[in-house]
Motif scaffolding. Structure first.
Motif, PDB file in Angstrom:
ATOM      1  N   ARG A  46      91.154  26.362  75.324  1.00 46.93           N
ATOM      2  CA  ARG A  46      91.663  25.981  73.728  1.00 46.93           C
ATOM      3  C   ARG A  46      92.038  27.209  73.232  1.00 46.93           C
ATOM      4  N   ARG A  47      91.533  28.309  73.694  1.00 45.36           N
ATOM      5  CA  ARG A  47      91.522  29.656  72.929  1.00 45.36           C
ATOM      6  C   ARG A  47      93.152  30.056  73.240  1.00 45.36           C
ATOM      7  N   GLU A  48      93.186  30.076  74.724  1.00 41.45           N
ATOM      8  CA  GLU A  48      94.589  30.264  75.144  1.00 41.45           C
ATOM      9  C   GLU A  48      95.589  29.378  74.734  1.00 41.45           C
ATOM     10  N   GLY A  53     100.699  29.170  71.331  1.00 37.86           N
ATOM     11  CA  GLY A  53     101.336  28.404  70.380  1.00 37.86           C
ATOM     12  C   GLY A  53     101.343  26.866  71.107  1.00 37.86           C
ATOM     13  N   GLN A  54     100.953  26.487  72.034  1.00 36.27           N
ATOM     14  CA  GLN A  54     100.662  25.087  72.828  1.00 36.27           C
ATOM     15  C   GLN A  54      99.988  24.101  71.828  1.00 36.27           C
ATOM     16  N   VAL A  55     100.125  24.227  70.518  1.00 41.64           N
ATOM     17  CA  VAL A  55      99.160  23.398  69.623  1.00 41.64           C
ATOM     18  C   VAL A  55     100.072  22.867  68.453  1.00 41.64           C
ATOM     19  N   THR A  56      99.778  21.810  67.809  1.00 41.86           N
ATOM     20  CA  THR A  56     100.349  21.278  66.519  1.00 41.86           C
ATOM     21  C   THR A  56      99.252  21.615  65.660  1.00 41.86           C
ATOM     22  N   THR A  57      99.703  22.185  64.439  1.00 40.93           N
ATOM     23  CA  THR A  57      98.763  22.716  63.232  1.00 40.93           C
ATOM     24  C   THR A  57      99.038  21.729  62.048  1.00 40.93           C
ATOM     25  N   GLN A  60      97.347  23.112  56.809  1.00 43.18           N
ATOM     26  CA  GLN A  60      96.478  24.504  56.275  1.00 43.18           C
ATOM     27  C   GLN A  60      96.465  25.384  57.501  1.00 43.18           C
ATOM     28  N   GLY A  61      97.297  25.150  58.500  1.00 36.44           N
ATOM     29  CA  GLY A  61      97.422  26.100  59.763  1.00 36.44           C
ATOM     30  C   GLY A  61      96.177  25.720  60.696  1.00 36.44           C
ATOM     31  N   ASN A  62      95.156  24.738  60.250  1.00 39.25           N
ATOM     32  CA  ASN A  62      94.169  24.508  61.176  1.00 39.25           C
ATOM     33  C   ASN A  62      94.939  23.730  62.733  1.00 39.25           C
ATOM     34  N   VAL A  63      94.302  23.680  63.817  1.00 34.68           N
ATOM     35  CA  VAL A  63      94.945  23.203  64.786  1.00 34.68           C
ATOM     36  C   VAL A  63      94.503  21.377  64.491  1.00 34.68           C
ATOM     37  N   ALA A  64      95.579  20.666  64.817  1.00 38.66           N
ATOM     38  CA  ALA A  64      95.332  19.266  64.551  1.00 38.66           C
ATOM     39  C   ALA A  64      95.403  18.759  66.157  1.00 38.66           C
ATOM     40  N   PHE A  65      96.015  19.063  67.027  1.00 42.66           N
ATOM     41  CA  PHE A  65      96.030  18.681  68.464  1.00 42.66           C
ATOM     42  C   PHE A  65      96.431  19.652  69.330  1.00 42.66           C
ATOM     43  N   TYR A  66      95.996  19.562  70.659  1.00 45.67           N
ATOM     44  CA  TYR A  66      96.523  20.323  71.743  1.00 45.67           C
ATOM     45  C   TYR A  66      97.790  19.655  72.303  1.00 45.67           C
ATOM     46  N   HIS A  67      98.830  20.492  72.597  1.00 53.84           N
ATOM     47  CA  HIS A  67      99.707  19.617  73.359  1.00 53.84           C
ATOM     48  C   HIS A  67      99.380  19.392  74.898  1.00 53.84           C
ATOM     49  N   ASP A  68      98.072  20.079  75.465  1.00 50.69           N
ATOM     50  CA  ASP A  68      97.716  19.601  76.828  1.00 50.69           C
ATOM     51  C   ASP A  68      96.505  18.625  76.155  1.00 50.69           C
TER      52      ASP A  68
END
Length: 101
Positions: A46-48, A53-57, A60-68
């Motif tokens: 998840r950190r990687e 940038g493989q996330v949607t935020t 507030q800039g928090n991770v909403a979900f990961y593309h994977d």
């Protein structure tokens, strides 16, 4: 949930891993050692994904979900929350972390 006053990145990481492990124990029936291994790997992945940038935020800039999709949090049924919290607290106690509601 309030963590002890002297929070550092390592504490935050460990709490996230312990919470994930507790969830895996309850939802997947994993042993503690297997759940910890999965949780540690997920945390690193998840950190990687966040770094690359493989996330949607959210706004507030928090991770909403990961593309994977395999990195997204598994939905936790309300009926399992108390058990996950109980196991999480037990894991925290064994690892020497203090958690206070």
């Amino acid at each position: 949930m309030i963590l002890r006053d002297n929070i550092n990145d390592s504490d935050i990481e460990q709490h996230a891993i312990l919470q994930e492990a507790a969830t895996r124990i309850v939802l997947r029936g994993l042993s503690e050692s297997d759940a910890m291994s999965v949780a540690e790997n997920l945390y690193a992945d998840r950190r990687e994904a966040e770094r690359s940038g493989q996330v949607t935020t959210d706004e507030q800039g928090n991770v909403a979900f990961y593309h994977d999709a395999s990195l997204n949090l598994e939905p936790l049924p309300e009926s399992k929350r108390d058990l996950v919290n109980k196991i999480y607290r037990e894991l925290c106690e064994r690892k020497g972390f203090v958690v206070v509601n």
